[in-house]
Write a protein that holds these residues in place. Structure first.
Motif, PDB file in Angstrom:
ATOM      1  N   ALA A  22     -16.140  27.365  26.660  1.00 40.91           N
ATOM      2  CA  ALA A  22     -16.640  28.494  27.303  1.00 40.91           C
ATOM      3  C   ALA A  22     -17.439  28.227  28.421  1.00 40.91           C
ATOM      4  CB  ALA A  22     -17.690  28.846  26.180  1.00 40.91           C
ATOM      5  N   ASP A  81     -19.755  35.721  30.611  1.00 44.68           N
ATOM      6  CA  ASP A  81     -18.848  34.627  29.730  1.00 44.68           C
ATOM      7  C   ASP A  81     -17.433  35.033  30.192  1.00 44.68           C
ATOM      8  OD1 ASP A  81     -19.235  32.745  26.890  1.00 44.68           O
ATOM      9  OD2 ASP A  81     -17.308  33.783  27.039  1.00 44.68           O
ATOM     10  N   THR A 105     -13.955  30.580  24.675  1.00 43.95           N
ATOM     11  CA  THR A 105     -14.190  29.960  23.670  1.00 43.95           C
ATOM     12  C   THR A 105     -13.341  29.484  22.871  1.00 43.95           C
ATOM     13  OG1 THR A 105     -16.687  31.007  23.922  1.00 43.95           O
ATOM     14  CG2 THR A 105     -16.316  29.770  21.927  1.00 43.95           C
TER      15      THR A 105
END
Length: 810
Positions: A97, A110, A114
């Protein structure tokens, strides 16, 4: 096995690091750590925190030589950079991430990678920051997630968006770059080519390092086409260029010198050359205008007030809203003002009405709050509904607008109320003091100057015309008066010559409001200033879609200049007689029809008939969509103020091959002379050949005479331009027949231009015309001229009538 894996990892690391810098997992950048960054191998680009205020930072990729931000962590909805405090971090976590975290620990952005197999990150010498897996495949990159900037080698494809506030740049499937406001109103577009229809396979755009914006697609014949050029394209190897979607709604190419400081970044191309035409630039109900060359924002009248007195770009609001109005609603009339109307609005709220109906229809409609009538001969009235209204005011705009207000409309002086400056009592006090101190000196200077002018104004040595002509009044819509010095500056000393015709040379120029114009220096004008300005006012009162618009003039000393709108596609002769240039039949027929409509307006629809006297392909200009616009109309009238009935060849520089036979017979010059010239031009539009050319293919005859004989034989294909792949046969035959009627020797046999339009449109049938007369050389006053027809026929005509009339059937 472990050794092999280590070897593979080392090999991968070495391969990537040869052109990019590797950032391993985990890695972190901190806003509080000064000079901490992830830089490309050659240090041209770096990813780091950039301080924007005393306590806020953004995470950005910068081009180091000029400290230019080319990418930043941004809000996807607005394109605004996301800021964090001094405790912020940018972390590449062990799970792959990539996160921007505020000092409080909250996640503000973000990468959504991930547990997707990210093994490392990299930043290369092209400025691309990537998250890659063990195979070197990018799972996320800054190039694929642009913000407001495009840099060389970065592809811009369908689905990507450059965004800045309410404005965005996108690419559609047909291959068009589009600028939009709020993702709805499209106010600018740039496409691959007008000849490409439908969707392309995979269109993309790229800004090259040399400053050229290129479009690419495998289905395009050459695979690539140049779309836009920076003014410094190809210059300097150390110049860094980038394309940016600016907060003012304009798309620009910028250049930054590689060895310069941070401040030497200059714009070298702009998509929208007139900033006031950017939709929403001055907010809802705001009016954009210019002060010198800078756009400013204001309100329509004193019935309105700015939403924010410190920022005119936030728009205006009514002091009394319409729904709260206790009395009657009226219409505020704004001269030289347009409310911008672009797609999709243009197809929904457009009507063809007059100025009275444009005003009254809006007043009576409950859904209309404003309207604009464009005075270009089209009759288009745009009705604006509540939502967002964007205005543009300028001295040369040929439009009138109306706005609903509560009660009596109160107009400002000037037209708009500038809200770009705050009221400043201290400044006002200083100005008052200065005025009082200087009043005596100024009064003394005024008195001395007045006496000087009184005694000196009649002197011819001064080279100036009497100042009384400065007081000539003009009706609304009159042209702008420029000084000779202003036009010298606008044309950079008359350095860029566009061409030269019978009336003088034409130069390219740019006015202070960034409007590009063509400036014509008239030769042989002997009229006084007053008479010249009156004739110019008459010419400028003509407004039609197929006439070139007169923006202004200069009448200073012996200088006589006219300022026209600039048309980028030059003149018709370039497309007819240049081997590598051509127009398809559809465009040619529309040019022929548009030219006929423009001449019809001059001959039959103006208050006074305006005879052009020099119709030829060089005087038919084409705009960006190849709409025909007749230029130089009315100039013959300026050449001989003593007797408008007769015009000599010497006075207007008539062009061989387009002159009617009555010119050298000393007969009255009527609109039928223009009809004759138009007929010759129409034949050239069909054939792509000069009407007076003689060759083996024409059996030694002038082309116009040879064409008639071929038409009589039924050999139409021989007349049509060989470069035309497809034609409408019915339209071709109509055009040829009309051309032969127009070039008849007797003016009475030639049709009026209004009838020409009807014949071209197929509204009326066309009879077979008589054959044109052969060529005769006539000598007059030592000058040999080429005429259609013979001397005896002209003499017969001259003795039979002095005022030729049109044929009843035509």
């Amino acid at each position: 096995m472990l050794k092999f894996a280590l070897f593979l990892l080392h090999f991968l690391f070495f391969t990537i690091s040869s052109s990019s810098t590797i950032i391993p997992l985990p890695s972190t950048l901190r806003a509080s750590a000064r000079n901490q960054s992830w830089s490309s191998p050659d240090s041209s680009f770096s990813l780091s925190f950039v301080q924007i205020t005393q306590s806020s930072f953004i995470l950005a990729i910068t081009y180091n030589a000029g400290n230019v931000i080319v990418w930043s962590v941004s809000n996807n909805g607005t394109g605004d950079s996301v800021a964090v405090d001094s405790g912020g971090t940018f972390s590449l976590l062990p799970n792959g991430a990539l996160r921007l975290i505020n000092g409080s620990g909250s996640i503000v952005w973000d990468s959504a990678t991930t547990n997707r197999g990210v093994s490392h990150a990299s930043i290369d010498d092209s400025g691309n920051f990537q998250l890659l897996n063990n195979d070197g495949f990018p799972l996320w990159s800054s190039f694929e997630n642009p913000t407001d900037t495009l840099i060389p080698s970065q592809n811009f494809t369908v689905g990507k968006i450059l965004r800045s506030g309410s404005y965005s740049l996108s690419l559609d499937r047909p291959g068009n770059l589009n600028l939009k406001w709020n993702d709805t109103v499209e106010y600018w577009s740039l496409g691959f080519n007008s000849s490409i229809n439908g969707n392309l396979s995979s269109p993309r755009f790229m800004l090259r390092s040399n400053g050229i914006l290129v479009g690419l697609d495998p289905s395009f014949p050459s695979g690539m086409i140049n779309m836009a050029f920076s003014t410094d394209y190809g210059e300097g190897n150390d110049v860094f260029r980038f394309l940016r979607m600016d907060a003012d709604g304009n798309l620009r190419i910028y250049s930054a010198s590689g060895n310069s400081g941070a401040g030497n970044v200059t714009p070298t191309w702009a998509a929208v050359t007139d900033q006031c035409r950017v939709f929403g630039f001055c907010g809802d109900m705001g009016i954009c205008s210019y002060r010198d060359s800078n756009p400013i924002c204001g309100c329509p009248s004193r019935n309105f007030e700015p939403i924010d007195v410190n920022d005119g770009r936030k728009g205006c609001k009514r002091k009394v809203e319409l729904e709260d109005c206790p009395g009657d609603v009226s219409m505020l009339q704004l001269e030289h003002t347009a409310f911008l109307t672009y797609l999709p609005e243009v197809s929904e709220q457009t009507f063809i009405v007059g100025i009275v109906a444009c005003r009254s229809n809006c007043l009576q409609s409950g859904s209309c709050i404003a309207s604009t009538l464009v005075a270009d001969g089209s009759g288009f009235c745009y009705m604006k509904t509540p939502g967002f209204v964007s205005g543009y005011q300028g001295e040369v705009l040929p439009s009138t607008s109306f706005v609903k207000v509560c009660g009596q409309a109160v107009l400002n002086t000037p037209l708009y109320q500038d809200t770009s400056e705050k009221d400043n009592d201290l400044r006002l006090q200083v100005v008052v003091v200065v005025v009082i101190v200087l009043a005596t000196l100024l009064a003394l200077v005024a008195v001395v100057t007045g006496f000087w002018c009184w005694f000196y104004r009649g002197s011819e040595k001064s080279g100036h015309i009497s100042a009384k002509y400065e007081l000539v009044d003009y009706a609304s819509g009159a042209p702008v008066k420029f000084s000779y010095k202003e036009l010298q500056q606008s044309t950079k000393g008359f350095s860029e010559k566009l061409g030269e015709g019978g009336f003088g040379a034409v130069y390219k120029g740019t006015l202070p409001n960034r409007m590009v114009v063509a400036v014509k220096q008239l030769e042989g004008i002997e009229q006084g200033e007053k008479q010249f300005r009156m004739e110019v006012a008459t010419i400028s009162s003509t407004h039609h879609l197929n006439l070139v618009r007169l923006v202004g003039f200069c009448s200073e000393g012996r200088h006589r200049l006219l300022v026209y709108e600039f048309l980028r596609n030059s003149s018709l002769d370039k497309f007819l007689f240049t081997p590598n240039e051509s127009l398809n039949w559809e465009n040619r027929f529309n040019v022929a029809l548009g030219t006929a409509r423009g001449l019809t307006y001059l001959h039959e629809e103006c208050r006074d008939c305006i005879i052009h006297c020099d119709i030829k392909p060089e005087n038919i200009l084409l705009d960006e969509v190849h709409t025909a616009k007749v230029s130089d109309f009315g100039l013959a009238k300026l050449m001989n103020p003593k007797d408008q009935r007769y015009l000599s060849l010497a006075s207007i520089g008539g062009t061989r091959g387009y002159l009617a036979p009555e010119w050298l017979a000393n007969l009255p010059i009527t609109s039928k002379c223009d009809v004759y010239s138009y007929g010759m031009v129409l034949l050239e539009i069909v054939s792509g050949t000069r009407n007076f050319e003689v060759s083996r293919e024409t059996d030694g005859k002038k082309f116009s005479l040879w064409a008639y004989s071929e038409f009589e034989k039924g050999n139409v294909e021989a007349i049509v331009d060989k470069r035309l792949a497809e034609v409408n046969s019915e339209q071709v035959v109509r055009a040829i027949l009309v051309s032969f009627w127009c070039i008849q020797e007797q003016p009475s046999q030639r049709p009026m231009m209004g009838k020409v339009v009807q014949m071209l449109e197929g509204v009326i049938d066309i009879e077979r015309p008589p054959a044109p007369k052969p060529v005769t050389e006539v000598t007059s006053g030592g000058t040999t001229m080429t005429l259609d027809g013979n001397v005896s026929a002209i003499s017969t005509y001259a003795t039979s009538t002095t005022a030729p009339s049109s044929s009843p059937s035509l």
